[in-house]
Structures are given as C-alpha cells and as structure tokens.
Design a protein around this motif. Structure first.
Motif, PDB file in Angstrom:
ATOM      1  N   GLN A   1      -9.305  -6.277   6.228  1.00  0.00           N
ATOM      2  CA  GLN A   1     -10.234  -5.951   7.321  1.00  0.00           C
ATOM      3  C   GLN A   1      -9.514  -5.940   8.665  1.00  0.00           C
ATOM      4  OE1 GLN A   1     -13.296  -4.846   7.032  1.00  0.00           O
ATOM      5  NE2 GLN A   1     -13.462  -4.602   9.241  1.00  0.00           N
ATOM      6  N   GLU A   2      -8.639  -6.914   8.893  1.00  0.00           N
ATOM      7  CA  GLU A   2      -7.883  -6.967  10.150  1.00  0.00           C
ATOM      8  C   GLU A   2      -6.988  -5.741  10.301  1.00  0.00           C
ATOM      9  OE1 GLU A   2      -5.778 -10.692  10.153  1.00  0.00           O
ATOM     10  OE2 GLU A   2      -7.637 -11.849  10.170  1.00  0.00           O
ATOM     11  N   LEU A   3      -6.366  -5.309   9.211  1.00  0.00           N
ATOM     12  CA  LEU A   3      -5.504  -4.124   9.258  1.00  0.00           C
ATOM     13  C   LEU A   3      -6.315  -2.852   9.479  1.00  0.00           C
ATOM     14  CD1 LEU A   3      -2.969  -5.126   6.482  1.00  0.00           C
ATOM     15  CD2 LEU A   3      -2.475  -4.855   8.919  1.00  0.00           C
ATOM     16  N   ARG A   4      -7.520  -2.829   8.967  1.00  0.00           N
ATOM     17  CA  ARG A   4      -8.401  -1.682   9.234  1.00  0.00           C
ATOM     18  C   ARG A   4      -8.834  -1.668  10.695  1.00  0.00           C
ATOM     19  NH1 ARG A   4     -11.640  -1.774   3.540  1.00  0.00           N
ATOM     20  NH2 ARG A   4     -10.346  -0.191   2.517  1.00  0.00           N
ATOM     21  N   GLU A   5      -9.193  -2.830  11.216  1.00  0.00           N
ATOM     22  CA  GLU A   5      -9.631  -2.919  12.607  1.00  0.00           C
ATOM     23  C   GLU A   5      -8.516  -2.554  13.586  1.00  0.00           C
ATOM     24  OE1 GLU A   5     -11.258  -6.863  12.969  1.00  0.00           O
ATOM     25  OE2 GLU A   5     -13.047  -6.336  11.814  1.00  0.00           O
ATOM     26  N   SER A   6      -7.283  -2.835  13.210  1.00  0.00           N
ATOM     27  CA  SER A   6      -6.147  -2.500  14.071  1.00  0.00           C
ATOM     28  C   SER A   6      -5.636  -1.073  13.809  1.00  0.00           C
ATOM     29  CB  SER A   6      -5.018  -3.511  13.867  1.00  0.00           C
ATOM     30  OG  SER A   6      -4.487  -3.417  12.558  1.00  0.00           O
ATOM     31  N   ASN A   7      -6.374  -0.335  12.962  1.00  0.00           N
ATOM     32  CA  ASN A   7      -6.060   1.059  12.635  1.00  0.00           C
ATOM     33  C   ASN A   7      -4.737   1.254  11.907  1.00  0.00           C
ATOM     34  OD1 ASN A   7      -8.473   2.180  13.668  1.00  0.00           O
ATOM     35  ND2 ASN A   7      -7.655   1.969  15.734  1.00  0.00           N
ATOM     36  N   HIS A   8      -4.253   0.224  11.213  1.00  0.00           N
ATOM     37  CA  HIS A   8      -3.078   0.381  10.360  1.00  0.00           C
ATOM     38  C   HIS A   8      -3.479   0.993   9.022  1.00  0.00           C
ATOM     39  CE1 HIS A   8      -1.372  -2.424  13.294  1.00  0.00           C
ATOM     40  NE2 HIS A   8      -0.196  -1.952  12.910  1.00  0.00           N
ATOM     41  N   ILE A   9      -4.740   0.769   8.643  1.00  0.00           N
ATOM     42  CA  ILE A   9      -5.296   1.333   7.414  1.00  0.00           C
ATOM     43  C   ILE A   9      -6.576   2.068   7.782  1.00  0.00           C
ATOM     44  CG2 ILE A   9      -6.298   0.819   5.144  1.00  0.00           C
ATOM     45  CD1 ILE A   9      -4.588  -1.735   5.108  1.00  0.00           C
ATOM     46  N   VAL A  10      -6.675   3.301   7.299  1.00  0.00           N
ATOM     47  CA  VAL A  10      -7.883   4.099   7.503  1.00  0.00           C
ATOM     48  C   VAL A  10      -8.405   4.459   6.118  1.00  0.00           C
ATOM     49  CG1 VAL A  10      -8.833   6.217   8.471  1.00  0.00           C
ATOM     50  CG2 VAL A  10      -7.005   5.005   9.692  1.00  0.00           C
ATOM     51  N   GLY A  11      -9.615   4.026   5.833  1.00  0.00           N
ATOM     52  CA  GLY A  11     -10.141   4.205   4.478  1.00  0.00           C
ATOM     53  C   GLY A  11      -9.329   3.350   3.531  1.00  0.00           C
TER      54      GLY A  11
ATOM     55  N   GLY B   1      -2.781   6.852  -8.344  1.00  0.00           N
ATOM     56  CA  GLY B   1      -4.046   6.448  -8.947  1.00  0.00           C
ATOM     57  C   GLY B   1      -4.394   4.985  -8.764  1.00  0.00           C
ATOM     58  N   GLU B   2      -3.514   4.200  -8.167  1.00  0.00           N
ATOM     59  CA  GLU B   2      -3.791   2.782  -7.943  1.00  0.00           C
ATOM     60  C   GLU B   2      -4.779   2.657  -6.786  1.00  0.00           C
ATOM     61  OE1 GLU B   2      -1.409  -1.338  -6.814  1.00  0.00           O
ATOM     62  OE2 GLU B   2      -0.279   0.410  -7.465  1.00  0.00           O
ATOM     63  N   SER B   3      -5.836   1.903  -6.998  1.00  0.00           N
ATOM     64  CA  SER B   3      -6.864   1.748  -5.970  1.00  0.00           C
ATOM     65  C   SER B   3      -6.516   0.593  -5.028  1.00  0.00           C
ATOM     66  CB  SER B   3      -8.214   1.463  -6.629  1.00  0.00           C
ATOM     67  OG  SER B   3      -8.208   0.166  -7.210  1.00  0.00           O
ATOM     68  N   MET B   4      -7.252   0.516  -3.942  1.00  0.00           N
ATOM     69  CA  MET B   4      -7.063  -0.589  -2.996  1.00  0.00           C
ATOM     70  C   MET B   4      -7.390  -1.912  -3.687  1.00  0.00           C
ATOM     71  SD  MET B   4      -6.089  -1.518  -0.016  1.00  0.00           S
ATOM     72  CE  MET B   4      -6.129  -0.095   1.041  1.00  0.00           C
ATOM     73  N   LYS B   5      -8.404  -1.901  -4.556  1.00  0.00           N
ATOM     74  CA  LYS B   5      -8.761  -3.110  -5.299  1.00  0.00           C
ATOM     75  C   LYS B   5      -7.598  -3.563  -6.180  1.00  0.00           C
ATOM     76  CE  LYS B   5     -12.090  -5.086  -8.448  1.00  0.00           C
ATOM     77  NZ  LYS B   5     -13.096  -4.851  -9.462  1.00  0.00           N
TER      78      LYS B   5
ATOM     79  N   ILE C   1       0.842  -1.196   0.000  1.00  0.00           N
ATOM     80  CA  ILE C   1       0.000   0.000   0.000  1.00  0.00           C
ATOM     81  C   ILE C   1       0.880   1.250   0.000  1.00  0.00           C
ATOM     82  CG2 ILE C   1      -1.677   1.343   1.335  1.00  0.00           C
ATOM     83  CD1 ILE C   1      -2.804  -1.412   2.268  1.00  0.00           C
ATOM     84  N   ALA C   2       1.939   1.214   0.794  1.00  0.00           N
ATOM     85  CA  ALA C   2       2.855   2.359   0.868  1.00  0.00           C
ATOM     86  C   ALA C   2       3.516   2.632  -0.479  1.00  0.00           C
ATOM     87  CB  ALA C   2       3.908   2.112   1.940  1.00  0.00           C
TER      88      ALA C   2
END
Length: 76
Positions: A46-56, A18-22, A12-13
């Motif tokens: 989802q796990e990374l979002r829940e642990s707040n490593h990814i927001v949006g 313009g590259e999307s999460m998908k 992700i980093a």
C-alpha cells in the motif's frame, strides 16, 4: 528508501510471466522478510502504491528505476 521496499520492488520487477501480485506477496512473506507476515507485506504494498512506485499490479517508471538501482547495488 529502505531495503525492504527495494527488495519488494525488485521482486515485482523479476516476476515470472503470469505471476500475480498475490503470488509475489506470498513468496516474499515465505522468505521471512516481513516480521509480522502478510499484514506487513500488504502495508508495504500500500505504501508503494501511495508513493506511485506501483500502479495497479505493475511497477511505474519510478518503481522500475528504483528496482534497477537496487539490483545494481545488490550485485556490488
């Protein structure tokens, strides 16, 4: 944190403009990183979002720090 999540955050980093999460998910699945394919990739996301490593669709400050640390470890 396990290596799969570290690689996920690093991907992700290092996304192209313009590259999307998908797009990132599909790229990671295509590498064979996830044994059960897209389902496992989405669960990891989802796990990374829940642990707040990814927001949006972006890394949080914690996510950036983990991605940078992973990059340094992989370079050694």
């Amino acid at each position: 944190m396990d290596i799969i999540k570290q690689v996920f955050l690093l991907a992700i980093a290092k996304r192209e403009e313009g590259e999307s999460m998908k797009d990132t998910l599909e790229s990671l699945v295509n590498t064979g990183m996830f044994e059960s394919g897209m389902k496992e990739a989405k669960q990891t996301l989802q796990e990374l979002r829940e642990s707040n490593h990814i927001v949006g669709d972006n890394l949080s400050m914690i996510g950036v720090m983990v991605a940078n640390q992973a990059e340094q470890e992989f370079k050694q």
